[in-house]
Write an enzyme that holds these catalytic residues in place. Sequence first.
Site, PDB file in Angstrom:
ATOM      1  N   GLU A  13       0.839  -1.211   0.000  1.00  0.00           N
ATOM      2  CA  GLU A  13       0.000   0.000   0.000  1.00  0.00           C
ATOM      3  C   GLU A  13       0.873   1.260   0.000  1.00  0.00           C
ATOM      4  O   GLU A  13       1.835   1.348   0.766  1.00  0.00           O
ATOM      5  CB  GLU A  13      -0.890  -0.012   1.256  1.00  0.00           C
ATOM      6  CG  GLU A  13      -1.902   1.128   1.309  1.00  0.00           C
ATOM      7  CD  GLU A  13      -2.713   1.129   2.610  1.00  0.00           C
ATOM      8  OE1 GLU A  13      -2.289   0.460   3.575  1.00  0.00           O
ATOM      9  OE2 GLU A  13      -3.758   1.800   2.650  1.00  0.00           O
ATOM     10  N   LYS A  67     -10.206   2.128  -2.007  1.00  0.00           N
ATOM     11  CA  LYS A  67     -10.367   1.567  -0.656  1.00  0.00           C
ATOM     12  C   LYS A  67     -11.713   1.957  -0.046  1.00  0.00           C
ATOM     13  O   LYS A  67     -12.045   3.135   0.031  1.00  0.00           O
ATOM     14  CB  LYS A  67      -9.209   2.063   0.209  1.00  0.00           C
ATOM     15  CG  LYS A  67      -9.101   1.475   1.597  1.00  0.00           C
ATOM     16  CD  LYS A  67      -7.781   1.951   2.241  1.00  0.00           C
ATOM     17  CE  LYS A  67      -7.544   1.376   3.614  1.00  0.00           C
ATOM     18  NZ  LYS A  67      -6.205   1.769   4.149  1.00  0.00           N
ATOM     19  N   CYS A  88      -5.601  -2.938   2.921  1.00  0.00           N
ATOM     20  CA  CYS A  88      -5.305  -2.784   4.359  1.00  0.00           C
ATOM     21  C   CYS A  88      -6.538  -2.905   5.262  1.00  0.00           C
ATOM     22  O   CYS A  88      -6.989  -4.012   5.504  1.00  0.00           O
ATOM     23  CB  CYS A  88      -4.558  -1.478   4.596  1.00  0.00           C
ATOM     24  SG  CYS A  88      -3.593  -1.479   6.142  1.00  0.00           S
TER      25      CYS A  88
END
Lengths: 292, 292
Positions: free
Chosen positions: A46, A119, A158
Amino acid sequence: MKASASVRVALIQMSCSKDIQPNLDKALQRIEEAAQKGANVVCLQELHCSHYFCQSEDDACFEFAETIPGPSTEALSAAAKKHGILLIGSLFEKRTDGLYHNTAVVFDKDGSLAGTYRKMHIPDDPCYYEKFYFTPGDADPGFKAITTSVGKIAVLVCWDQWYPEAARLAALSGARMLFYPTAIGWHIADATDVKKGQTDAWETIQRSHAIANGCFVCSVNRVGREGNLDFWGGSFVADPFGKIIGKSSHNNEEILYADCDMTRIDWTRRHWPFLRDRRVDAYGNLTRRFID
Amino acid sequence: MKASASVRVALIQMSCSKDIQPNLDKALQRIEEAAQKGANVVCLQELHCSHYFCQSEDDACFEFAETIPGPSTEALSAAAKKHGILLIGSLFEKRTDGLYHNTAVVFDKDGSLAGTYRKMHIPDDPCYYEKFYFTPGDADPGFKAITTSVGKIAVLVCWDQWYPEAARLAALSGARMLFYPTAIGWHIADATDVKKGQTDAWETIQRSHAIANGCFVCSVNRVGREGNLDFWGGSFVADPFGKIIGKSSHNNEEILYADCDMTRIDWTRRHWPFLRDRRVDAYGNLTRRFID
């Protein structure tokens, strides 16, 4: 496209410096090395082009953001094409003035953009002030497989890794491999047993996504000290029953290779047919915040 | 009712014989022992009154079924009242002629029936022919916390443990502890590494429910050889971050005790606020079988 029977995945676990160009150069070098060692799919961590700047809320950090297309995506596209690999990158995306995302990009072996993922779950905790920087993804559907030359995959990022819903929806849309570019670390002030508990939970929940969905899970994290965080590395690949088939150290830059036998997906799902028995008639309340 | 700050859980892991009465007698004896050692909550394994008869499809096995109320529930109710404990049992329930369920029952410390749960996800695999015997649960909602004197809990049963949706819905309805009465074992013909992979996946996915939901998970399995299965025991309790705070062996009858500090739930959820960030706007497709 017909899915490949075997896929060699390379996860590039690295440390980052403050300036973008040296990080990008390092990533491109590692991508080349991975391709030379036979990787079909290479996944970067990331925000691999910068420090994990979210440790503070600082207007100046918006300067790290890039558009798509932009310098990073052009470089990644060229690398994918040059090496004939599927390449997964991550960037701080500027969508328009005042609208920024934490975005994964997937380039296929001809250099084309196979898909993007903004995300969806955004954390906000001490040292992880992401809600300040990143607008949550707003695609519809929010979680969706990307069709590529190695079959359908999905990228989640994440904080998404703590949500079984995200993994499930990716798998239901056909993803056979889930990739999790990540930046997570130990706070330097935490005790050793607390740190161990954190890495253990992090690995466990991601392995559970492989198990629940009968698919491969590939998680790639950064290493190195930045500010108050020691990024814990520990990148790994889990097979469709959650067995770890490759794992990196907690403190070294490494390229982790894993040969994924894609026939194991159907084999595992036949033996453990969880998808068969889902009670889709009884899951409606999953769209509620709390049932009170 | 105000939830207790600390709950002593006892999981009774035992082997079973063919006849019901000796199994019930053994369970009642162990319940007494657990209560004497301070347990507030005692949980028995799945179908603790009989062999795991689902290894074959045999009409005669319907004779094991009981109504609610019936002899087993009356005995369990009396035990709960006598010892002043919350008691979770499991039975093969006859609801009416030709309609049978795999049902968990929860008796509170005054002997009252606090709630029941009819297993929602029903397996059907070699040696686990449950779809022959058990009609899937049809309550609405299908997954729901039960209010008890120790706070809200939920019972899910065996195959349910592979479904993150079930755990999530139980937690969203307020359950602070998830109990999984279970009957799962190794096929005697399987290789050692296969067996290890199975127990590992089984433990991992249940620990992940604790992590995802920030609640305690208590899983209780049987031991002993029955037919072609070696039931693998390994009963355990995981805390709200998935750490195992107590675990039984794979082959011995045991009572596993775990002291659960219920204040850890809010503490864990504050530090890892997964419930805060769920994308309830984007989970609608979880009610689909597959998104094709």
